[in-house]
Design a protein around this motif. Structure first.
Motif, short mmCIF file in Angstrom:
data_model
loop_
_atom_site.label_atom_id
_atom_site.label_comp_id
_atom_site.label_asym_id
_atom_site.label_seq_id
_atom_site.Cartn_x
_atom_site.Cartn_y
_atom_site.Cartn_z
N GLN A 128 0.83 -1.20 0.00
CA GLN A 128 0.00 0.00 0.00
C GLN A 128 0.87 1.26 0.00
O GLN A 128 0.56 2.23 -0.70
CB GLN A 128 -0.92 0.01 1.22
N LYS A 129 1.94 1.22 0.78
CA LYS A 129 2.85 2.38 0.82
C LYS A 129 3.45 2.64 -0.56
O LYS A 129 3.49 3.78 -1.03
CB LYS A 129 3.98 2.13 1.83
N GLU A 130 3.92 1.58 -1.20
CA GLU A 130 4.53 1.75 -2.52
C GLU A 130 3.51 2.26 -3.53
O GLU A 130 3.83 3.10 -4.38
CB GLU A 130 5.16 0.42 -2.99
N ALA A 131 2.28 1.77 -3.44
CA ALA A 131 1.23 2.23 -4.36
C ALA A 131 0.93 3.71 -4.14
O ALA A 131 0.82 4.49 -5.10
CB ALA A 131 -0.04 1.40 -4.17
N LEU A 132 0.81 4.12 -2.88
CA LEU A 132 0.54 5.53 -2.58
C LEU A 132 1.68 6.44 -3.07
O LEU A 132 1.43 7.50 -3.65
CB LEU A 132 0.35 5.74 -1.08
N ILE A 133 2.90 5.99 -2.85
CA ILE A 133 4.05 6.79 -3.29
C ILE A 133 4.08 6.88 -4.81
O ILE A 133 4.35 7.94 -5.37
CB ILE A 133 5.35 6.21 -2.71
N ALA A 134 3.76 5.78 -5.49
CA ALA A 134 3.74 5.81 -6.95
C ALA A 134 2.68 6.77 -7.47
O ALA A 134 2.93 7.54 -8.41
CB ALA A 134 3.50 4.40 -7.50
#
Length: 148
Positions: A128-134
């Motif tokens: 989820q963190k990686e998706a939000l950052i992307a």
């Protein structure tokens, strides 16, 4: 407590020694929190980073200041940037803004601040963190292109 007892039981030193001790503890806490967020045991992080389990435990407890090489290995194992751990260790500082301390919105430091906040949020999974950052980067990169 006798004068020969462990130093760990003594009051924290003041001055520069106290600052360094606090920095070591903060770095260790940050690494432990990131390991837990990644749902890794100490042994798993040890295997991924190729750093001994006892040494990692001591780093997490703030008993040792790891070398840059060790910080890089930990960062890679936790899928963090080495810069993030170096900042936590006090070896690299955030970019200093213009005189007076003001920054305009959308400057690179704002981006890193948002990304650090997302990575530090314990409620989110790594994916989820990686998706939000992307998603964040996709919007901010587009905004920067519009400014050109």
């Amino acid at each position: 407590m006798s004068a020969t007892g462990p130093v760990a039981d003594a009051a924290p030193p003041s001055g520069p020694a106290g600052v360094w001790a606090a920095q070591r503890r903060a770095l260790g806490s940050f690494i432990r929190d990131q390991r837990r967020l990644a749902r890794l045991s100490l042994r798993q992080l040890s295997a991924l980073s190729h750093i001994s389990n006892p040494y990692l435990s001591q780093v997490e407890r703030g008993l040792h200041v790891p070398s840059v090489r060790v910080l890089q290995a930990i960062a890679e194992a936790l899928d963090l940037s080495a810069e993030t751990l170096l900042e936590q260790a006090g070896l690299v500082r955030d970019q200093v803004g213009p005189p007076g301390g003001s920054r305009s919105r959308g400057e690179p430091d704002d981006d890193r601040t948002v990304e650090r906040a997302v990575r530090a949020d314990r409620r989110l999974s790594h994916a989820q963190k990686e998706a939000l950052i992307a998603v964040y980067r996709s919007y901010t990169d587009r905004d920067h292109e519009d400014d050109r």
